[in-house]
Design a protein around this motif. Structure first.
Motif, short mmCIF file in Angstrom:
data_model
loop_
_atom_site.label_atom_id
_atom_site.label_comp_id
_atom_site.label_asym_id
_atom_site.label_seq_id
_atom_site.Cartn_x
_atom_site.Cartn_y
_atom_site.Cartn_z
N ARG A 17 0.83 -1.22 0.00
CA ARG A 17 0.00 0.00 0.00
C ARG A 17 0.86 1.27 0.00
NH1 ARG A 17 -3.20 -3.60 -0.82
NH2 ARG A 17 -5.29 -3.82 0.07
N SER A 18 2.03 1.17 -0.65
CA SER A 18 2.94 2.32 -0.63
C SER A 18 3.94 2.21 -1.78
CB SER A 18 3.69 2.38 0.70
OG SER A 18 4.79 3.26 0.64
N GLY A 34 6.10 4.59 -9.23
CA GLY A 34 4.92 5.32 -9.69
C GLY A 34 4.86 5.43 -11.20
N ARG A 47 -7.54 2.44 -14.43
CA ARG A 47 -6.84 2.92 -13.24
C ARG A 47 -6.76 1.76 -12.24
NH1 ARG A 47 -5.39 7.66 -10.96
NH2 ARG A 47 -6.31 8.84 -12.68
N PHE A 49 -5.05 2.07 -9.12
CA PHE A 49 -5.00 2.57 -7.75
C PHE A 49 -5.80 3.86 -7.61
CE2 PHE A 49 -0.94 0.20 -7.82
CZ PHE A 49 -1.09 -0.58 -6.69
N HIS A 50 -6.44 4.02 -6.45
CA HIS A 50 -6.88 5.33 -6.00
C HIS A 50 -5.72 5.94 -5.24
CE1 HIS A 50 -10.99 4.55 -7.16
NE2 HIS A 50 -11.08 3.49 -6.37
N ARG A 51 -5.33 7.15 -5.60
CA ARG A 51 -4.18 7.80 -4.97
C ARG A 51 -4.62 8.99 -4.14
NH1 ARG A 51 -2.97 5.91 -9.98
NH2 ARG A 51 -0.90 5.08 -10.45
N SER A 52 -4.02 9.13 -2.96
CA SER A 52 -4.20 10.32 -2.16
C SER A 52 -2.82 10.76 -1.69
CB SER A 52 -5.12 10.05 -0.96
OG SER A 52 -4.47 9.25 0.01
N THR A 53 -2.78 11.85 -0.94
CA THR A 53 -1.48 12.34 -0.46
C THR A 53 -0.84 11.40 0.54
OG1 THR A 53 -2.61 13.65 1.23
CG2 THR A 53 -2.07 14.76 -0.85
N THR A 55 -2.09 7.74 1.14
CA THR A 55 -2.20 6.30 0.89
C THR A 55 -2.58 6.02 -0.56
OG1 THR A 55 -4.56 6.27 1.48
CG2 THR A 55 -2.96 5.85 3.26
N ILE A 56 -2.42 4.78 -0.94
CA ILE A 56 -2.94 4.28 -2.20
C ILE A 56 -3.79 3.07 -1.90
CG2 ILE A 56 -1.02 5.14 -3.61
CD1 ILE A 56 0.12 2.29 -3.58
#
Length: 293
Positions: A17-18, A34, A47, A49-53, A55-56
């Motif tokens: 998860r990283s 990435g 797509r 992965f859902h990406r945020s600042t 987590t993924i």
């Protein structure tokens, strides 16, 4: 090979998860991971992965793709292992989750290490319920029934819980003849580390549950063994953990006719994973020696 590398980057990122942790495992930068995944997403047109600042997380498409990728790498691993098997003894790193009580299995584990010096054991002792597949274990040893259809299993042996005390304690305090007699004794209890509850003693049902007194509580077995040997009370322990004490007479069983229990230890591993030579010999060795009398 570039495609296989991108798939590996995706699997590592999905399991950790990283991107950063995946990069560390692969020996590359997080940005390289990435970019590899971005190129993979562009080629697939979805797509992953859902990406945020912070987590993924996997998208539904990513979850489906992860299972397929795992099968691919299992087949690659199987091909490599089949070739390696012709070159000599089983070897490599074997990651296994063991219950905390597994510390008492160390004589068997030590014997395995001597028998297979080319296998590196990576042991994780915990009583939490681990996800064998998601956390990347080759296998886990656990007590109880198996309800996960993703896992294969093999019985390693059975055990029973028994009430024991030292001869010195029984000389001083008397030997209980029926469960109710325990109310006048010092009882040493085991607390489950996972939920904080006391492990119930396997007393045959009669007049309802007994509210047993508590002289001490511990969330691992070893302190209870020590305290019982020191004559500090009666405790409830698995028979395989106290074979030496029973044989030497430092602990003796009490209320044998008033207890009933049978437990099973199993080895579990992902059903989709090729049973590698190193895992096969570990399972066979544990099944043969763990509960040998």
């Amino acid at each position: 090979m570039d495609s296989l590398g991108a798939l590996n980057a995706f699997v590592q990122a999905a399991e950790t998860r990283s991107f950063t942790l995946a990069g560390r495992q692969l020996g590359v930068s997080s940005s390289a991971v990435g970019k590899a995944i971005a190129r993979l997403e562009a080629r697939l047109g979805v797509r992953l992965f859902h990406r945020s600042t912070r987590t993924i997380t996997l998208t539904p498409e990513g979850t489906l793709f992860l299972e397929r990728c795992r099968r691919i790498f299992c087949e690659v691993e199987a091909a490599e292992l089949e070739l390696a098997q012709t070159q000599g003894a089983p070897r490599g790193r074997l990651r296994v989750s063991m219950p905390i009580v597994g510390m008492l299995m160390m004589p068997t584990l030590s014997a395995f290490m001597r028998a297979y010096p080319d296998i590196e054991l990576d042991l994780d002792f915990t009583d939490r319920v681990v996800d064998v597949i998601e956390e990347g274990f080759d296998g886990v040893v656990r007590a109880g029934e198996v309800s996960d259809s993703r896992l294969m299993s093999r019985v390693l042996g059975t055990f029973r819980l028994m009430l024991v005390a030292s001869p010195d304690y029984l000389r001083r305090k008397g030997t209980p003849r029926k469960p109710e007699d325990l109310l006048a004794h010092a009882c040493l209890h085991h607390r489950f580390a996972t939920n904080g509850k006391l492990e119930p003693w396997p007393l045959r049902k009669g007049r309802g549950e007994l509210a047993l007194p508590s002289a001490a509580v511990a969330n691992t077995i070893e302190p209870l063994i020590y305290m019982a040997e020191q004559g500090l009370g009666i405790t409830c322990l698995p028979d395989f953990a106290i074979r030496r004490q029973l044989a030497q007479g430092t602990l003796v069983e009490v209320l044998d006719g008033h207890t009933h229990h049978r437990g099973t230890f199993r080895m579990l591993w992902p059903s989709s994973r090729y049973l590698s030579p190193k895992l096969r010999v570990f399972v066979d060795f544990m099944a043969k020696h763990l509960f040998a009398t």
